[in-house]
Motif scaffolding. Structure first.
Motif, PDB file in Angstrom:
ATOM      1  N   TYR A 365       0.843  -1.197   0.000  1.00 39.89           N
ATOM      2  CA  TYR A 365       0.000   0.000   0.000  1.00 39.89           C
ATOM      3  C   TYR A 365       0.876   1.243   0.000  1.00 39.89           C
ATOM      4  O   TYR A 365       2.085   1.188   0.328  1.00 39.89           O
ATOM      5  CB  TYR A 365      -0.940   0.009   1.212  1.00 39.89           C
ATOM      6  N   GLY A 366       0.284   2.360  -0.354  1.00 43.09           N
ATOM      7  CA  GLY A 366       1.058   3.595  -0.373  1.00 43.09           C
ATOM      8  C   GLY A 366       0.184   4.810  -0.592  1.00 43.09           C
ATOM      9  O   GLY A 366      -0.997   4.708  -0.950  1.00 43.09           O
ATOM     10  N   GLN A 367       0.787   5.998  -0.368  1.00 38.05           N
ATOM     11  CA  GLN A 367       0.101   7.271  -0.566  1.00 38.05           C
ATOM     12  C   GLN A 367       1.075   8.295  -1.131  1.00 38.05           C
ATOM     13  O   GLN A 367       2.281   8.238  -0.864  1.00 38.05           O
ATOM     14  CB  GLN A 367      -0.464   7.792   0.769  1.00 38.05           C
ATOM     15  N   LEU A 368       0.544   9.212  -1.904  1.00 34.85           N
ATOM     16  CA  LEU A 368       1.300  10.355  -2.410  1.00 34.85           C
ATOM     17  C   LEU A 368       0.436  11.590  -2.222  1.00 34.85           C
ATOM     18  O   LEU A 368      -0.711  11.624  -2.666  1.00 34.85           O
ATOM     19  CB  LEU A 368       1.652  10.182  -3.885  1.00 34.85           C
ATOM     20  N   TYR A 388       5.563  17.949  -0.552  1.00 38.19           N
ATOM     21  CA  TYR A 388       4.868  16.686  -0.811  1.00 38.19           C
ATOM     22  C   TYR A 388       5.188  15.688   0.304  1.00 38.19           C
ATOM     23  O   TYR A 388       6.122  15.881   1.089  1.00 38.19           O
ATOM     24  CB  TYR A 388       5.265  16.106  -2.170  1.00 38.19           C
ATOM     25  N   SER A 389       4.413  14.637   0.356  1.00 42.01           N
ATOM     26  CA  SER A 389       4.675  13.545   1.295  1.00 42.01           C
ATOM     27  C   SER A 389       4.374  12.221   0.604  1.00 42.01           C
ATOM     28  O   SER A 389       3.521  12.150  -0.280  1.00 42.01           O
ATOM     29  CB  SER A 389       3.836  13.696   2.568  1.00 42.01           C
ATOM     30  N   THR A 390       5.089  11.181   1.011  1.00 41.64           N
ATOM     31  CA  THR A 390       4.901   9.856   0.420  1.00 41.64           C
ATOM     32  C   THR A 390       4.911   8.783   1.507  1.00 41.64           C
ATOM     33  O   THR A 390       5.553   8.932   2.558  1.00 41.64           O
ATOM     34  CB  THR A 390       6.000   9.521  -0.607  1.00 41.64           C
ATOM     35  N   GLN A 391       4.210   7.710   1.202  1.00 43.04           N
ATOM     36  CA  GLN A 391       4.162   6.550   2.095  1.00 43.04           C
ATOM     37  C   GLN A 391       4.228   5.280   1.260  1.00 43.04           C
ATOM     38  O   GLN A 391       3.607   5.188   0.201  1.00 43.04           O
ATOM     39  CB  GLN A 391       2.863   6.546   2.896  1.00 43.04           C
ATOM     40  N   ILE A 392       4.983   4.323   1.742  1.00 46.32           N
ATOM     41  CA  ILE A 392       4.987   2.983   1.137  1.00 46.32           C
ATOM     42  C   ILE A 392       5.024   1.974   2.280  1.00 46.32           C
ATOM     43  O   ILE A 392       5.748   2.172   3.278  1.00 46.32           O
ATOM     44  CB  ILE A 392       6.194   2.780   0.176  1.00 46.32           C
ATOM     45  N   GLY A 393       4.220   0.936   2.170  1.00 50.43           N
ATOM     46  CA  GLY A 393       4.161  -0.037   3.254  1.00 50.43           C
ATOM     47  C   GLY A 393       3.733  -1.400   2.759  1.00 50.43           C
ATOM     48  O   GLY A 393       3.296  -1.568   1.610  1.00 50.43           O
ATOM     49  N   GLY A 394       3.861  -2.381   3.630  1.00 47.27           N
ATOM     50  CA  GLY A 394       3.471  -3.735   3.263  1.00 47.27           C
ATOM     51  C   GLY A 394       3.109  -4.573   4.481  1.00 47.27           C
ATOM     52  O   GLY A 394       3.534  -4.283   5.615  1.00 47.27           O
ATOM     53  N   ARG A 395       2.298  -5.591   4.227  1.00 45.20           N
ATOM     54  CA  ARG A 395       1.893  -6.555   5.257  1.00 45.20           C
ATOM     55  C   ARG A 395       2.206  -7.967   4.783  1.00 45.20           C
ATOM     56  O   ARG A 395       2.093  -8.276   3.597  1.00 45.20           O
ATOM     57  CB  ARG A 395       0.391  -6.450   5.536  1.00 45.20           C
TER      58      ARG A 395
END
Length: 561
Positions: A365-368, A388-395
């Motif tokens: 999953y992620g967000q920008l 700006y901001s960013t997110q990256i993640g995983g399960r």
């Protein structure tokens, strides 16, 4: 004449049909939702990146999982699914309804259901009432007055004539936070997750808070595909531990939420009235805290049964003689276009999010988020307004074949000055607390979470947070405090880097164990080790915090700061 959200609510009153209130919004519930959505192998049951989710939809997800012969459920999984179903038993069919019955009724009228202290259900009303209780004691090596929590309250929910849903929660709280949370509260003049609080002894080491917490809303199904919620509550957009779009970290706010779901599309509109605590009030208390406003559009699309993408736009504004600016009521127009037509005085933010679940074990999953972006300046040397901001993640659930062992990793980056504005009516803040990430801006953060449920009622959690956060110093605005006017005391135009200013290195490790004595009654143990090291200091501040408590129908607060 002021146009407020109470009047807006009347605009949307339409013929209603069967509807649902929302499931609790907390980390424990969110983890179960994400876990079983991954196990289902499909994102088509519910758009879980918009939280809270409806109880009705959560029941469908859990019952469909039990019917799917391709899924091997452990005994712990079966227990968790039963827990979710018992918690929203009013949406179970007749075949499964008996499982929610309690074997220990009290005076014939109380505890008839496992999840309810008292309930009534007939053709006219569905009514549930539950007490809220939390008592915890702790030890913090940095202070003399030790952390404590004392919460008492009540929660009510139900439906009237199967048409109108309602929810109300209120509690009285006395909390002494750990020292690092007290420092955060002093800095922002607000406490995490809450609105108005009284500091009973702010000049001493106690720094105890006494506050009344309340939420309440009504819901109804305006059309087959459109549900409406109106009241004071919170929202969370995303699949991660943090949200860079909209989190539940600030105080509850009055809002009207319209959710339209047609096939694989979900479209959410939020029109909210928040509070600007940065404006000083009259000394004699004759002035009220001025409102600020918030409008958000979020479009979610399940491109396939495993892949979801979302697009969002939002605008924060205030200082309007009519209250909520009716220009932002259009649910299908681009808000940036409207904001530009009004003179570009408000704060418009756009972005995207995604989620990809695969092999019934994994999720990415992620967000920008783009607060401000100019390609010409971007090519130059780190312009201050490249925000700006960013997110990256995983399960990874059932990691390495170990049942109910779940791992999550997440990385968040937010550029300096992101979410801030030249007006306190337009920064991305409600009641002095960030609407997105608790650290505000100008940081990098890595989160690791390991969750294990070895037996049905035992929940173990190990969480690690590491962050590098650039804080302000020498009265200069280095872009970390989003409450500040970005036009004042900004040291430079170009050459701005993440972590600039006074660099704080934060390392936070926590271990928690919870045991469910009966439905929604938990005993908790928690240990936290938090170190913060500043670039201009030799020694780090080291916190060691132990806590033990019991809670009923109450969630633990996430305080990763």
């Amino acid at each position: 004449m002021r146009l407020n959200l109470t009047i807006l609510f009347g605009i949307f009153l339409l013929k209603t049909s069967a509807q649902s209130t929302y499931a609790p919004l907390n980390d424990e519930y969110s983890h179960l939702i994400e876990r079983y959505e991954i196990k289902s192998g499909s994102l088509l049951n519910l758009h879980s990146n918009i939280k809270p989710v409806r109880r009705k939809d959560l029941i469908k997800l859990s019952t469909d999982l039990e019917k799917d012969t391709k899924i091997k459920l452990s005994k712990v999984d079966s227990f968790n699914l039963s827990y979710l179903q018992n918690d929203s038993w009013e949406w179970l069919d007749d075949e499964k309804l008996t499982q929610s019955n309690s074997t220990r009724k009290f005076l014939k009228y109380f505890f008839k259901k496992k999840s309810d202290f008292y309930n009534v259900q007939n053709k006219d009303i569905d009514f549930h009432i539950n007490p809220i209780f939390q008592l915890a004691f702790g030890n913090d090596n940095l202070v003399e007055s030790q952390p404590t929590t004392n919460t008492r309250g009540i929660e009510i929910r139900g439906t009237i004539n199967k048409k109108l849903g309602f929810y109300s929660m209120f509690s009285e709280n006395q909390i002494v936070y750990p020292e690092y949370v007290r420092q955060y509260g002093r800095f922002y003049s607000a406490n995490p997750y809450e609105g108005f609080t009284k500091i009973t002894n702010s000049d001493s080491t106690k720094f105890a808070t006494d506050f009344f917490s309340a939420r309440g809303y009504i819901t109804f199904q305006a059309l087959k595909s459109i549900q409406i919620q109106f009241g004071h509550d919170k929202n969370f957009i995303g699949s991660g531990i943090r949200s860079l779009i909209l989190s539940d970290f600030s105080a509850p706010y009055l809002h009207l939420k319209v959710t339209t779901q047609i096939g694989r599309f979900q479209y959410v509109n939020i029109f909210a009235q928040m509070l600007n605590k940065q404006i000083p009030l009259a000394v004699d208390g004759t002035e009220q805290m001025p409102p600020k406003y918030f409008s958000l559009h979020h479009l979610s699309l399940n491109i396939s049964k495993n892949f979801n993408v979302g697009l969002f736009e939002t605008v924060v504004f205030g200082k309007r003689p009519i209250g909520f600016d009716i220009n932002y009521l259009n649910p299908i127009i681009f808000l940036r276009f409207v904001e530009g037509n009004l003179g570009s005085v408000d704060n418009s933010i756009v972005g995207a999010d995604f989620k990809y679940n695969f092999k019934r074990h994994f999720s990415l999953y992620g967000q920008l988020v783009l607060d401000e972006f100019n390609l010409e300046h971007f090519k130059r040397n780190k312009w201050w307004a490249t925000k700006y901001s960013t997110q990256i993640g995983g399960r990874y659930i059932d990691m390495l074949g170990i049942k109910n062992l779940d791992f999550q990793v997440e990385y968040n980056v937010v550029r300096p000055y992101t979410y801030s504005h030249f007006s306190s009516f337009s920064n991305y803040v409600n009641y002095n607390l960030p609407l997105a990430h608790p650290l505000g801006a100008n940081f990098r953060e890595t989160l690791l979470v390991l969750r294990y449920q070895p037996i049905r009622k035992l929940f173990l959690n190990l969480t690690s947070m590491s962050a590098k956060h650039g804080e302000d110093f020498d009265n200069l605005n280095w872009g970390g405090n989003i409450l500040r006017n970005y036009m004042i005391a900004r040291p430079r135009e170009y050459g701005n880097e993440i972590g600039q200013g006074r660099l704080a290195k934060i390392h936070h490790l926590s271990f928690g164990a919870s045991y469910m004595l009966k439905h929604n009654l938990f005993i908790d143990f928690k240990f936290q080790n938090r170190n913060i090291q500043y670039s201009d200091e030799v020694d780090a501040t080291k916190s060691k915090i132990f806590s033990f408590g019991i809670r009923l129908n109450s969630a633990q607060r996430q305080l990763l700061l």
